[in-house]
Design an enzyme around this catalytic site. Structure first.
Site, PDB file in Angstrom:
ATOM      1  N   LEU A  61      57.221  32.935 -26.850  1.00  0.00           N
ATOM      2  CA  LEU A  61      56.325  32.252 -25.908  1.00  0.00           C
ATOM      3  C   LEU A  61      54.907  32.100 -26.443  1.00  0.00           C
ATOM      4  O   LEU A  61      54.179  31.183 -26.048  1.00  0.00           O
ATOM      5  CB  LEU A  61      56.305  33.000 -24.570  1.00  0.00           C
ATOM      6  CG  LEU A  61      57.576  32.859 -23.729  1.00  0.00           C
ATOM      7  CD1 LEU A  61      57.572  33.867 -22.585  1.00  0.00           C
ATOM      8  CD2 LEU A  61      57.711  31.441 -23.193  1.00  0.00           C
ATOM      9  N   TYR A 145      51.319  44.454 -15.698  1.00  0.00           N
ATOM     10  CA  TYR A 145      52.356  43.420 -15.631  1.00  0.00           C
ATOM     11  C   TYR A 145      52.139  42.521 -14.404  1.00  0.00           C
ATOM     12  O   TYR A 145      52.157  41.283 -14.498  1.00  0.00           O
ATOM     13  CB  TYR A 145      53.716  44.123 -15.594  1.00  0.00           C
ATOM     14  CG  TYR A 145      54.850  43.367 -14.979  1.00  0.00           C
ATOM     15  CD1 TYR A 145      55.290  42.163 -15.521  1.00  0.00           C
ATOM     16  CD2 TYR A 145      55.525  43.866 -13.858  1.00  0.00           C
ATOM     17  CE1 TYR A 145      56.356  41.478 -14.960  1.00  0.00           C
ATOM     18  CE2 TYR A 145      56.590  43.185 -13.298  1.00  0.00           C
ATOM     19  CZ  TYR A 145      56.999  41.995 -13.844  1.00  0.00           C
ATOM     20  OH  TYR A 145      58.045  41.314 -13.295  1.00  0.00           O
ATOM     21  N   ARG A 183      65.001  50.787  -0.837  1.00  0.00           N
ATOM     22  CA  ARG A 183      63.988  49.724  -0.980  1.00  0.00           C
ATOM     23  C   ARG A 183      64.646  48.370  -1.237  1.00  0.00           C
ATOM     24  O   ARG A 183      64.239  47.345  -0.673  1.00  0.00           O
ATOM     25  CB  ARG A 183      63.038  50.079  -2.126  1.00  0.00           C
ATOM     26  CG  ARG A 183      62.137  48.933  -2.555  1.00  0.00           C
ATOM     27  CD  ARG A 183      61.220  49.338  -3.695  1.00  0.00           C
ATOM     28  NE  ARG A 183      60.507  48.202  -4.220  1.00  0.00           N
ATOM     29  CZ  ARG A 183      60.929  47.449  -5.246  1.00  0.00           C
ATOM     30  NH1 ARG A 183      62.080  47.720  -5.864  1.00  0.00           N
ATOM     31  NH2 ARG A 183      60.210  46.422  -5.655  1.00  0.00           N
TER      32      ARG A 183
END
Ligand code: 15L
Length: 279
Positions: A61, A145, A183
């Site tokens: 990328l 992140y 979760r």
């Protein structure tokens, strides 16, 4: 009475899938033949076991020329490439900052194919699970992140406002074959629902640049997607089908465990990683 013929689902001609060697991309690849005649699978390494509808196109990328070559001729992009967990800033910067800029510049050079941008629930990871939020909520990133994903969302918005580049920003919850924790009964996104989201995003009469939480039609949830109702996406899976399985695996969930406190689960308590393995 005669049956009304069903219109065939619309298909792209050539779809680019970035991050194609990652776990999520690997799981959805077989389903993408429904979306496009040809899927260009792109990652830093070649994809093994290419499917009949796929073509390899290696691209790191952070290498604009390689990304530009991958985007050329595509009429849709699913961007799952990049650094997908917490880690040191250097590689996050290369893939998620420089890399996303490269992707949007390539899309600008090649006619603005619609993009499904794989963002993450971790951009709101610090919200408590007791609070339900929508796409307007102020970001509360839980990691470097997550900060890089907020940059990607902002870049997508800027390219929309400046150039009309349409993007569906999908804050992916937990895209796995089944929910693996209490979760995930709220955050789970099935592979089929992810692909149906992409199909909707590519063919909605008007896409714009919405932010959508990437979750299935879960009975339990702490995200509100009603602002994106205009897209007409109807996820079909429901994590409720897995409640017994989750309860058996985790019979006594600790309410004070970060996993059961934050939208982002364990990420808010992760340390900042200052060293790479090569240091
Ligand atoms: C993510 O953003 C990660 O890429 C994935 O590995 C999971 O941690 C997921 O979020 C999640 O929150 O469950």
């Amino acid at each position: 009475m005669t049956d009304t013929p069903q219109a065939a689902p619309k298909k792209l001609r050539r779809l680019l899938l970035t991050g194609a060697t990652g776990a999520m991309a690997t799981a959805i690849r077989p389903l993408l033949s429904e979306l496009a005649d040809t899927v260009v699978v792109s990652g830093r390494r070649e994809v093994q076991n290419l499917l009949p509808h796929e073509e390899n196109c290696c691209a790191s990328l952070d290498d604009f020329d390689a990304v530009n070559a991958a985007v050329a001729g595509c009429d849709g992009i699913i961007h799952l490439g990049g650094y997908s967990v917490e880690g040191p800033f250097g590689p996050i910067q290369d893939a998620n900052i420089q890399g996303v800029y490269n992707l949007y510049e390539a899309a600008r050079a090649h006619g603005h194919p619609r993009i499904v941008f794989g963002s993450s629930n971790h951009v709101v990871g610090f919200y408590p699970q007791s609070e339900t939020i929508d796409a307007q909520a102020v970001p509360r990133p839980d990691s470097l992140y997550a900060v890089s994903k907020i940059y990607g969302e902002a870049l997508a918005r800027m390219y929309f406002d400046k150039f009309g580049q349409e993007t569906a920003i999908l804050r992916i919850g937990s895209c796995f074959d089944y929910p693996k924790s209490h979760r995930m009964l709220a955050t789970w996104l099935s592979y089929e629902d992810f692909v149906s989201f992409c199909q909707t995003a590519f063919h909605a009469p008007k896409l714009g640049c919405p932010i959508v939480y990437g979750m299935s039609n879960n009975t339990r949830s702490f995200w509100d997607n009603s602002a994106a109702d205009y897209l007409g996406w109807t996820p079909k899976s429901n994590s409720e089908d897995f409640v017994a399985q989750v309860q058996e695996a985790h019979p006594n969930p600790n309410p004070n465990d970060p996993l059961n406190v934050y939208h982002g689960g364990t990420f808010p308590e992760l340390p900042i990683v200052t060293e790479t393995k090569d240091d």
